[in-house]
Design an enzyme around this catalytic site. Structure first.
Site, short mmCIF file in Angstrom:
data_model
loop_
_atom_site.label_atom_id
_atom_site.label_comp_id
_atom_site.label_asym_id
_atom_site.label_seq_id
_atom_site.Cartn_x
_atom_site.Cartn_y
_atom_site.Cartn_z
N SER A 64 0.79 -1.23 0.00
CA SER A 64 0.00 0.00 0.00
C SER A 64 0.82 1.28 0.00
CB SER A 64 -0.96 0.01 1.20
OG SER A 64 -2.01 -0.90 1.00
N LYS A 67 0.42 3.48 -2.96
CA LYS A 67 -0.74 4.38 -3.07
C LYS A 67 -0.32 5.85 -2.96
CE LYS A 67 -3.65 0.77 -1.08
NZ LYS A 67 -4.42 0.31 0.09
N TYR A 191 -4.09 -2.18 -10.10
CA TYR A 191 -3.97 -2.03 -8.64
C TYR A 191 -3.13 -3.17 -8.04
CZ TYR A 191 -5.33 -2.15 -3.71
OH TYR A 191 -5.31 -2.19 -2.34
N TYR A 243 -4.32 3.25 8.11
CA TYR A 243 -5.65 2.67 8.23
C TYR A 243 -6.28 3.03 9.57
CZ TYR A 243 -3.41 0.07 4.48
OH TYR A 243 -2.71 -0.26 3.36
N VAL A 261 1.25 -3.79 3.91
CA VAL A 261 1.21 -5.09 4.60
C VAL A 261 2.42 -5.97 4.27
CG1 VAL A 261 -1.29 -5.09 4.91
CG2 VAL A 261 -0.30 -6.13 2.85
#
Length: 309
Positions: A64, A67, A191, A243, A261
């Site tokens: 992530s 992103k 993605y 998160y 992760v």
């Protein structure tokens, strides 16, 4: 001010000696294979020095953290129009929550949860083939890292696709609400692949420099983004980058950061340093246990918190 190299070396020793490391991300089979007994840290400073310790040269799946780079590209493409499709608020829910997406009628809460990042990927796809967009993302990562060896791990990408049922559900839900404009399989394919980019701590710290130094690559006459946009991305990293553990990270570390992760965290001490840490063991929120702890120690020792000493 303490010597940075000594602080980084001491942190690496302390992290390596710790027994409690969390658990690797077993829901992605390829990530479950990564040995948990690894820790790396790299710090790129304002004067151009890179200080590394531990397993800082070992490539890992940034997941992530990618992103941050896709958000940068999407803002460059459509500017503030992006916020009509993606929000800017902390989620307070797990990164793959479909409950929140349903409640908010298909508009993701922020660009760093999975639904938001899929929507950002869809923005990049407008008028382009998936292969072209993936090439653009990879070129950007190589450009800011100044390293053409940055690559995509096809095994991880395949593993994500084979087990990405929740992400598929999120994408289909957004498609139903017309948040996604391109075919669902195109958005998901790009993605899964950009989450499968691999970098070492050294490469990742290099790649994050433009966020640490007002949108510029230090030592070069190169502006990647405006200083205002860098501030805004940093603000989102601080409030949404971990998160439903973002508040705790801001409380303990006090730096903008984005976790993945795969166990990596990219953190930014504005005007001071770009920092990358990696240890594959995660806490229940999906954030690196040792990585978070190392950044807490580093920010405290160097007095780098954005909230003051």
């Amino acid at each position: 001010m303490p010597n940075l190299a000594s602080v980084v070396g001491e942190i690496a020793q302390r992290m390596t000696a710790r027994d409690e490391r969390g658990k690797v991300a077993s829901y992605i089979p390829e990530l479950a294979k990564v040995p948990i007994d690894q820790f790396g840290i790299a710090v790129f400073t304002a004067d151009g020095e890179t200080i590394v310790a531990g397993d800082a040269e070992v490539p890992f799946s940034i997941q992530s953290i990618s992103k941050v780079f896709t958000l940068t590209l999407a803002l460059g493409k459509v500017g503030d129009q992006l916020w009509t499709r993606v929000g800017r608020e902390p989620s307070g829910n797990p990164f793959n929550s479909i409950v929140q997406l349903e409640y908010e009628k298909g508009k993701p809460r922020n660009p760093f949860i999975n639904a938001g990042a899929i929507a950002v990927t869809d923005v990049l796809l407008a008028g382009h083939e998936p292969r072209e967009v993936l090439g653009e993302i990879l070129r950007f990562c190589r450009f800011v890292a100044e390293d053409d060896s940055v690559a995509i791990d096809e095994h991880v990408a395949r593993s994500e696709k084979q087990t990405g049922f929740l992400n598929t559900a999120l994408a289909n839900y957004m498609k139903a609400f017309k948040v996604l404009e391109n075919p669902v399989d195109h958005a998901l394919g790009v993605y899964f692949h950009h989450c499968s980019i691999t970098m070492s701590c050294r490469q990742l710290a290099m790649a994050g420099r433009y966020l640490a130094f007002s949108g510029r690559l230090p030592g070069k006459d190169v502006s990647v983004i405006s200083s205002e946009r860098a501030r805004r991305i940093n603000a989102l990293m601080l409030t949404c980058g971990h998160y439903d553990g973002s508040g705790d990270f801001a409380f303990r570390v006090g730096l903008p950061g984005k976790s993945g992760v795969g166990g990596g965290i990219l953190a930014v001490a504005p005007g001071e340093a770009s920092i990358a840490v990696w240890s594959p063991g995660l806490d229940p929120h999906g954030n690196s246990v040792l990585g978070s702890l190392a950044l807490e120690h580093l920010a405290k020792a160097m007095r780098w918190s954005v909230f003051g000493d």
